[in-house]
Design an enzyme around this catalytic site. Structure first.
Site, PDB file in Angstrom:
ATOM      1  N   HIS A 150       0.838  -1.198   0.000  1.00 20.91           N
ATOM      2  CA  HIS A 150       0.000   0.000   0.000  1.00 20.91           C
ATOM      3  C   HIS A 150       0.875   1.251   0.000  1.00 20.91           C
ATOM      4  O   HIS A 150       2.077   1.191   0.249  1.00 20.91           O
ATOM      5  CB  HIS A 150      -0.907   0.026   1.233  1.00 20.91           C
ATOM      6  CG  HIS A 150      -2.080  -0.896   1.143  1.00 20.91           C
ATOM      7  ND1 HIS A 150      -2.012  -2.218   1.495  1.00 20.91           N
ATOM      8  CD2 HIS A 150      -3.352  -0.688   0.731  1.00 20.91           C
ATOM      9  CE1 HIS A 150      -3.191  -2.789   1.314  1.00 20.91           C
ATOM     10  NE2 HIS A 150      -4.023  -1.887   0.849  1.00 20.91           N
ATOM     11  N   LYS A 154      -0.498   4.955   4.644  1.00 22.32           N
ATOM     12  CA  LYS A 154      -1.340   3.998   5.384  1.00 22.32           C
ATOM     13  C   LYS A 154      -0.794   3.766   6.790  1.00 22.32           C
ATOM     14  O   LYS A 154       0.403   3.571   6.980  1.00 22.32           O
ATOM     15  CB  LYS A 154      -1.452   2.677   4.615  1.00 22.32           C
ATOM     16  CG  LYS A 154      -2.450   1.705   5.243  1.00 22.32           C
ATOM     17  CD  LYS A 154      -2.811   0.572   4.281  1.00 22.32           C
ATOM     18  CE  LYS A 154      -3.717  -0.465   4.900  1.00 22.32           C
ATOM     19  NZ  LYS A 154      -5.017   0.086   5.355  1.00 22.32           N
TER      20      LYS A 154
HETATM   21  N1  LIG Z   1     -12.740  -1.061   2.949  1.00 25.49           N
HETATM   22  C1  LIG Z   1     -12.062  -0.647   1.869  1.00 25.49           C
HETATM   23  O1  LIG Z   1     -12.299  -1.099   0.749  1.00 25.49           O
HETATM   24  C2  LIG Z   1     -11.031   0.423   2.039  1.00 25.49           C
HETATM   25  C3  LIG Z   1     -10.670   0.799   3.288  1.00 25.49           C
HETATM   26  N2  LIG Z   1      -9.812   1.842   3.473  1.00 25.49           N
HETATM   27  C4  LIG Z   1      -9.608   2.256   4.863  1.00 25.49           C
HETATM   28  O2  LIG Z   1     -10.316   3.480   5.045  1.00 25.49           O
HETATM   29  C5  LIG Z   1      -9.658   4.275   6.010  1.00 25.49           C
HETATM   30  C6  LIG Z   1      -9.412   5.675   5.447  1.00 25.49           C
HETATM   31  O3  LIG Z   1      -8.557   5.595   4.344  1.00 25.49           O
HETATM   32  P1  LIG Z   1      -8.157   6.899   3.493  1.00 25.49           P
HETATM   33  O4  LIG Z   1      -9.367   7.609   3.020  1.00 25.49           O
HETATM   34  O5  LIG Z   1      -7.150   6.443   2.508  1.00 25.49           O
HETATM   35  O6  LIG Z   1      -7.433   7.772   4.633  1.00 25.49           O
HETATM   36  P2  LIG Z   1      -7.222   9.354   4.721  1.00 25.49           P
HETATM   37  O7  LIG Z   1      -6.090   9.557   5.665  1.00 25.49           O
HETATM   38  O8  LIG Z   1      -7.150   9.952   3.380  1.00 25.49           O
HETATM   39  O9  LIG Z   1      -8.565   9.873   5.424  1.00 25.49           O
HETATM   40  C7  LIG Z   1      -8.853   9.649   6.774  1.00 25.49           C
HETATM   41  C8  LIG Z   1     -10.065  10.476   7.129  1.00 25.49           C
HETATM   42  O10 LIG Z   1     -10.445  10.199   8.480  1.00 25.49           O
HETATM   43  C9  LIG Z   1     -10.612  11.437   9.161  1.00 25.49           C
HETATM   44  N3  LIG Z   1     -10.352  11.257  10.582  1.00 25.49           N
HETATM   45  C10 LIG Z   1      -9.265  10.686  11.146  1.00 25.49           C
HETATM   46  N4  LIG Z   1      -9.374  10.713  12.491  1.00 25.49           N
HETATM   47  C11 LIG Z   1     -10.538  11.316  12.765  1.00 25.49           C
HETATM   48  C12 LIG Z   1     -11.223  11.637  13.975  1.00 25.49           C
HETATM   49  N5  LIG Z   1     -10.703  11.304  15.174  1.00 25.49           N
HETATM   50  N6  LIG Z   1     -12.423  12.247  13.889  1.00 25.49           N
HETATM   51  C13 LIG Z   1     -12.954  12.547  12.690  1.00 25.49           C
HETATM   52  N7  LIG Z   1     -12.362  12.282  11.506  1.00 25.49           N
HETATM   53  C14 LIG Z   1     -11.170  11.673  11.553  1.00 25.49           C
HETATM   54  C15 LIG Z   1      -9.621  12.373   8.501  1.00 25.49           C
HETATM   55  O11 LIG Z   1      -9.961  13.714   8.788  1.00 25.49           O
HETATM   56  P3  LIG Z   1      -8.879  14.910   8.643  1.00 25.49           P
HETATM   57  O12 LIG Z   1      -8.816  15.224   7.186  1.00 25.49           O
HETATM   58  O13 LIG Z   1      -9.497  16.017   9.449  1.00 25.49           O
HETATM   59  O14 LIG Z   1      -7.596  14.402   9.207  1.00 25.49           O
HETATM   60  C16 LIG Z   1      -9.825  11.985   7.051  1.00 25.49           C
HETATM   61  O15 LIG Z   1     -10.992  12.587   6.543  1.00 25.49           O
HETATM   62  C17 LIG Z   1      -8.399   3.485   6.413  1.00 25.49           C
HETATM   63  O16 LIG Z   1      -8.688   2.736   7.570  1.00 25.49           O
HETATM   64  C18 LIG Z   1      -8.187   2.554   5.232  1.00 25.49           C
HETATM   65  O17 LIG Z   1      -7.493   1.397   5.567  1.00 25.49           O
HETATM   66  C19 LIG Z   1      -9.274   2.522   2.428  1.00 25.49           C
HETATM   67  C20 LIG Z   1      -9.575   2.165   1.145  1.00 25.49           C
HETATM   68  C21 LIG Z   1     -10.480   1.072   0.842  1.00 25.49           C
HETATM   69  O1  LIG Z   2      -5.592   2.079   3.328  1.00 25.37           O
HETATM   70  C1  LIG Z   2      -5.916   1.775   2.152  1.00 25.37           C
HETATM   71  O2  LIG Z   2      -5.664   2.519   1.196  1.00 25.37           O
HETATM   72  C2  LIG Z   2      -6.613   0.513   1.932  1.00 25.37           C
HETATM   73  N1  LIG Z   2      -6.975  -0.174   2.972  1.00 25.37           N
HETATM   74  C3  LIG Z   2      -7.765  -1.345   2.982  1.00 25.37           C
HETATM   75  C4  LIG Z   2      -7.123  -2.429   3.811  1.00 25.37           C
HETATM   76  O3  LIG Z   2      -6.519  -2.130   4.850  1.00 25.37           O
HETATM   77  O4  LIG Z   2      -7.251  -3.600   3.461  1.00 25.37           O
HETATM   78  C5  LIG Z   2      -8.261  -1.775   1.642  1.00 25.37           C
HETATM   79  C6  LIG Z   2      -7.468  -1.323   0.451  1.00 25.37           C
HETATM   80  O5  LIG Z   2      -6.497  -2.247   0.131  1.00 25.37           O
HETATM   81  C7  LIG Z   2      -6.942   0.088   0.560  1.00 25.37           C
END
Ligand SMILES: NC(=O)C1=CN([C@@H]2O[C@H](COP(=O)(O)OP(=O)(O)OC[C@H]3O[C@@H](n4cnc5c(N)ncnc54)[C@H](OP(=O)(O)O)[C@@H]3O)[C@@H](O)[C@H]2O)C=CC1
Ligand SMILES: O=C(O)C1=N[C@H](C(=O)O)C[C@H](O)C1
Length: 263
Positions: A150, A154
């Site tokens: 990744h 992350k």
């Molecule tokens: N299930 C799936 O298919 C996928 C899962 N993921 C998961 O999704 C999650 C987010 O990924 P991603 O979008 O890349 O991460 P980013 O770092 O781009 O975004 C994280 C977001 O969470 C917010 N956030 C963090 N802490 C807090 C808090 N305490 N209160 C409110 N808001 C908060 C951040 O706000 P701020 O901007 O203010 O910091 C930001 O908007 C990860 O856990 C990732 O592993 C990602 C891709 C696919």
């Molecule tokens: O953090 C990410 O970007 C992603 N997180 C997910 C995971 O932890 O499996 C899914 C995806 O691979 C992207």
């Protein structure tokens, strides 16, 4: 009637991607886009939508049929408390929960619909079915290794998807993943234990998400691999599953439940 979808952590990479997906969807309407109260987006208009970014969870949830969350575990748990009050279904794409946090999520799912998906892409969830079959056929003879890669931003490791892949493989073999998984102990001087499932993690550049599972036999190697080309695969599955979740009774759901109901 369009499904009214709220997006938590709207400022994030996935939050922005899900907003684009909802905006373009014929059967969905963006009803709220949540950011932290200190975020510069609060009060600004969401592009192509007649609403502003907000930090008011209770007001936004009250006017939504479902909320999609890709954030961090602490933020997800805070959202769940509010969704519990408003009885709003929650699709959680966030990863990195510990066992205690998972138990809290399961508890709330007794009273509202909650779908927890470490990966919302249709491709990854199809890959899980392939892994289950491979594990049943080859698991006992093969050395199994899971390798995930990744982007450098992350936080959690191994990825939620890699863990789910390991759990799927172990379950197909009638085992518990936590009994088989090996990560750091690979740096000890020793040969490979029979039956262990190795886990390797790469964090580099802007890699979207890649997962490879190797079943190594003595004379041949079978590899099953998924590579996300962009974040659209995650947002597409998340929005379709959220539209489905909005109509379900209270319960703890997975992407497999959604895909089974759809087919
Ligand atoms: N299930 C799936 O298919 C996928 C899962 N993921 C998961 O999704 C999650 C987010 O990924 P991603 O979008 O890349 O991460 P980013 O770092 O781009 O975004 C994280 C977001 O969470 C917010 N956030 C963090 N802490 C807090 C808090 N305490 N209160 C409110 N808001 C908060 C951040 O706000 P701020 O901007 O203010 O910091 C930001 O908007 C990860 O856990 C990732 O592993 C990602 C891709 C696919
Ligand atoms: O953090 C990410 O970007 C992603 N997180 C997910 C995971 O932890 O499996 C899914 C995806 O691979 C992207």
């Amino acid at each position: 009637m369009k499904t009214k979808i709220a997006v938590n952590a709207a400022s994030g990479k996935m939050g922005q991607q899900v907003i684009r997906q909802v905006t373009a969807h014929a059967e969905a309407q963006l009803s709220a886009a949540f950011c932290r109260s200190s975020h510069r987006l609060v009060g600004r208009q969401v592009e192509l939508n007649p609403i502003n970014y907000t930090s008011d969870l209770s007001e936004g949830l009250a006017q939504s049929n479902v909320v999609i969350d890709f954030s961090l575990p602490q933020a997800t748990l805070g959202l769940l408390q509010q969704a519990h009050v408003s009885k709003t279904p929650v699709l959680i794409g966030t990863t990195g929960f510990n066992n205690e946090q998972i138990a809290q999520i399961e508890n709330i799912a007794n009273e509202i619909p909650v779908l927890l998906a470490p990966n919302t892409s249709i491709g990854v969830n199809s890959t899980l079915a392939l892994l289950s079959l491979a594990a049943k056929m080859l698991g006992k003879q093969a050395d199994i290794e899971i390798i995930e890669a990744h982007h450098k931003h992350k936080i959690d490791a191994p990825s939620g998807t890699a863990i789910r892949m390991g759990e799927t493989i172990a379950e197909a073999m009638g085992e518990k993943f936590e009994d088989l998984m090996t990560t750091d102990s690979r740096f000890e001087k020793r040969t490979r234990d029979k039956g262990e499932i190795g886990m390797s993690v790469i964090r580099a550049g802007e890699i979207i998400g890649e997962h490879q599972v190797m079943f190594a036999l003595d004379n041949e190697i079978i590899t099953i691999e998924h590579k996300a080309q962009n974040r659209h695969c995650f947002s597409e599955g998340a929005v379709e599953a959220a539209i489905w979740l909005a109509k379900q009774p209270a319960g703890f759901y997975s992407m497999q439940d959604f895909l089974a109901a759809r087919s």
